[in-house]
Enzyme design. Structure first.
Site, PDB file in Angstrom:
ATOM      1  N   GLU A 172       0.791  -1.232   0.000  1.00 32.98           N
ATOM      2  CA  GLU A 172       0.000   0.000   0.000  1.00 32.98           C
ATOM      3  C   GLU A 172       0.827   1.288   0.000  1.00 32.98           C
ATOM      4  O   GLU A 172       0.782   2.098   0.939  1.00 32.98           O
ATOM      5  CB  GLU A 172      -0.982   0.005   1.171  1.00 32.98           C
ATOM      6  CG  GLU A 172      -1.937  -1.167   1.157  1.00 32.98           C
ATOM      7  CD  GLU A 172      -2.935  -1.134   2.299  1.00 32.98           C
ATOM      8  OE1 GLU A 172      -2.787  -0.317   3.230  1.00 32.98           O
ATOM      9  OE2 GLU A 172      -3.891  -1.930   2.267  1.00 32.98           O
ATOM     10  N   GLU A 356      -5.678  -8.454   0.698  1.00 39.77           N
ATOM     11  CA  GLU A 356      -6.364  -8.091   1.951  1.00 39.77           C
ATOM     12  C   GLU A 356      -7.835  -7.783   1.659  1.00 39.77           C
ATOM     13  O   GLU A 356      -8.135  -7.120   0.666  1.00 39.77           O
ATOM     14  CB  GLU A 356      -5.770  -6.847   2.626  1.00 39.77           C
ATOM     15  CG  GLU A 356      -4.424  -7.029   3.252  1.00 39.77           C
ATOM     16  CD  GLU A 356      -3.916  -5.756   3.908  1.00 39.77           C
ATOM     17  OE1 GLU A 356      -4.749  -4.918   4.341  1.00 39.77           O
ATOM     18  OE2 GLU A 356      -2.685  -5.565   3.951  1.00 39.77           O
TER      19      GLU A 356
HETATM   20  O1  AZF Z   1      -6.940  -1.041   7.906  1.00 38.72           O
HETATM   21  C1  AZF Z   1      -6.910  -2.424   7.792  1.00 38.72           C
HETATM   22  C2  AZF Z   1      -5.634  -2.835   7.080  1.00 38.72           C
HETATM   23  N1  AZF Z   1      -5.528  -2.120   5.812  1.00 38.72           N
HETATM   24  N2  AZF Z   1      -4.388  -2.457   5.040  1.00 38.72           N
HETATM   25  C3  AZF Z   1      -3.106  -2.412   5.767  1.00 38.72           C
HETATM   26  C4  AZF Z   1      -3.192  -3.095   7.118  1.00 38.72           C
HETATM   27  O2  AZF Z   1      -1.972  -2.931   7.808  1.00 38.72           O
HETATM   28  C5  AZF Z   1      -4.378  -2.554   7.909  1.00 38.72           C
HETATM   29  O3  AZF Z   1      -4.445  -3.162   9.186  1.00 38.72           O
HETATM   30 CA    CA Z   2      -6.616   1.307   3.860  1.00 38.33          CA
END
Ligand code: AZF
Ligand code: CA
Length: 457
Positions: A172, A356
């Protein structure tokens, strides 16, 4: 192309990879054990006021010590894969130079335990926990970060490639940049419209450098994980249409475009104005590398309208009839189908994992027992969320998307960054006082989905 799906039920393609995801700083604890160096998150969380209740990753889910029981739990739940991240400063305490063998040994043992239990590891090199020593040298704002990151990747490739066959460079980059450099809610907590583009661009250069290093060392697969949030115009007014284009460029196209197409969306200059540099052309030859797959993290959509927010001049509109999770995200499964079809059409149907997907809901804080005496934590809202989003993926596959697997976020309740332990995303409940793990009803549901390759949906 995925093999044709049987229309009968929600059968997923043969070989679809079912698993769960976590990240080092959110579950491991013991951040300085066995010679590890501090990361920007150990520093940030220990800075008063930066996290809810001053929560830190000092203990988290104590996974650094309970890793063996957690792998046994994955096995019991029938997991086929496990996406986790490596804490850079366990491997290289100063970020570069000296390797900390004990840190490497932790991940090597974890990988061996996963393989011994028939669980495929998916390893993320960077999930936000930059070594503090590198932040002291400018971190992602220093163009040398591409070399630092490639060197770090090389240490892991040499130690683990072959046992690990699916590598991810970054998790991300949008969140790292928007949270860590523009709005300051995440480590290292900077708030600068001039720093954000530089950090973001250097993250993508580092991604490219790590992929190049892998091509020289590795013999398996490597990709990039991005969070995508489809944007829907609040109205068909010219202002809202322009706002949606900016929001979509900023969050969704800003990363996959340079990585896969070799250029940024035009809207980036419009968004950042004087703060958007004229990048050197050769940077795009580094950023754009052949990838074996992409990972998409999906949580929610945004209905977007023009506003005077900075620098985007666009923002979300709450949906009066919407259902929202504990993190204030609208439950909108259709957005997952829409974005997967969008990505297929824009990037040429590159093999894709949902790396995710999940939700934080208020779960009963303690288990009750059912007539059989089994301890249960009833989380019907999460089951409904998972069922609908898995169905949405099935629809995308039926529409021709090459989706290879799904990693539920998350295996365990864990440290939700600045929100501390207040948000529970796990399909397994963690009692942070006793560290007891209790599979929630959603874990039992997910086990049935995996065992039936989707039929149980
Ligand atoms: O907010 C939930 C998830 N989103 N993507 C990255 C993860 O580290 C977060 O916990
Ligand atoms: Ca996010």
């Amino acid at each position: 192309m995925s093999p044709p799906l049987t229309a009968a039920k929600k059968q997923f393609p043969k070989g679809f990879l079912w698993g769960s995801a976590t990240a080092a700083h959110q579950i491991e604890g013991s951040p300085l054990a066995d010679g590890a160096g501090p990361s920007i998150w150990t520093r940030f969380a220990h800075t008063p006021g930066m996290t809810l209740n001053g929560d830190t990753g000092d203990v988290a889910c104590d996974h650094y010590r309970r890793w063996k029981e957690d792998v046994a739990l994955m096995r019991e739940l029938g997991m086929q894969a496990y996406r986790f991240s490596v804490s850079w400063s366990r491997i290289l305490p100063e970020g570069t130079g000296r390797v900390n063998q004990k840190g490497l040994d932790f991940y090597s043992r974890l990988v061996d335990e996963l393989l011994a239990n028939g669980i495929e590891p998916l390893l993320t090199l960077y999930h936000w926990d930059l070594p503090a020593a590198l932040d002291d040298r400018g971190g992602w704002l220093n163009r040398d970060c591409a070399d630092w990151f490639a060197d770090y990747g090389r240490v892991l490739y040499r130690a683990l490639d072959g046992r690990v066959k699916k590598w991810v460079t970054l998790n991300e980059p949008w969140v790292i940049t928007d949270g860590g450099y523009l709005h300051g809610a995440l480590a290292p907590g900077h708030r600068s419209r001039f720093e954000a583009p530089i950090a973001s661009h250097n993250l993508m250069r580092s991604h490219g450098a790590a992929v190049q290093a892998y091509r020289a060392e590795g013999r398996h697969e490597i990709g990039l994980v991005v969070n995508i949030e489809p944007k829907y115009a609040a109205s068909d007014s010219a202002e809202d249409q322009a706002a949606v284009r900016r929001a979509d460029a900023y969050m969704n196209r800003q990363y996959l475009d340079p990585a896969l197409l070799g250029s940024y969306p035009d809207e980036m200059k419009e968004i950042f104005g004087e703060a958007w540099p004229d990048w050197p052309a050769e940077d795009f030859d580094l950023i754009r590398q052949q990838l074996d797959f992409i990972g998409i993290n999906y949580y929610t959509r945004n209905v977007t309208q023009a506003n005077d927010s900075y620098p985007l001049r666009a923002g979300p509109v709450k949906q009066p009839l919407g259902t929202y999770t504990e993190t204030g995200w609208e439950v909108f499964p259709q957005g997952l189908t829409d974005l997967l079809v969008w990505a297929k059409d824009r990037y040429g149907n590159i093999p894709t994992y949902i790396t995710e997907n999940g939700a934080a809901f208020f779960d009963p804080p303690v288990a009750d027992t059912d007539p059989s005496g089994a301890r249960r934590i009833r989380d019907p809202l999460r089951i409904d969320y998972l069922r609908k989003h898995l169905s949405a993926i099935h629809d995308a596959i039926a529409a021709g998307c090459d989706i290879r697997g799904y990693m539920v976020w998350s295996l365990l309740d864990n440290l939700e960054w600045s929100l501390g332990y207040s948000k529970r995303f796990g399909i397994v409940h963690v009692n942070y006082g006793t560290q007891e793990r209790t599979p929630k009803d959603s874990a039992r549901f997910y086990s049935k989905v995996i065992a039936s390759n989707g039929d149980a949906l």
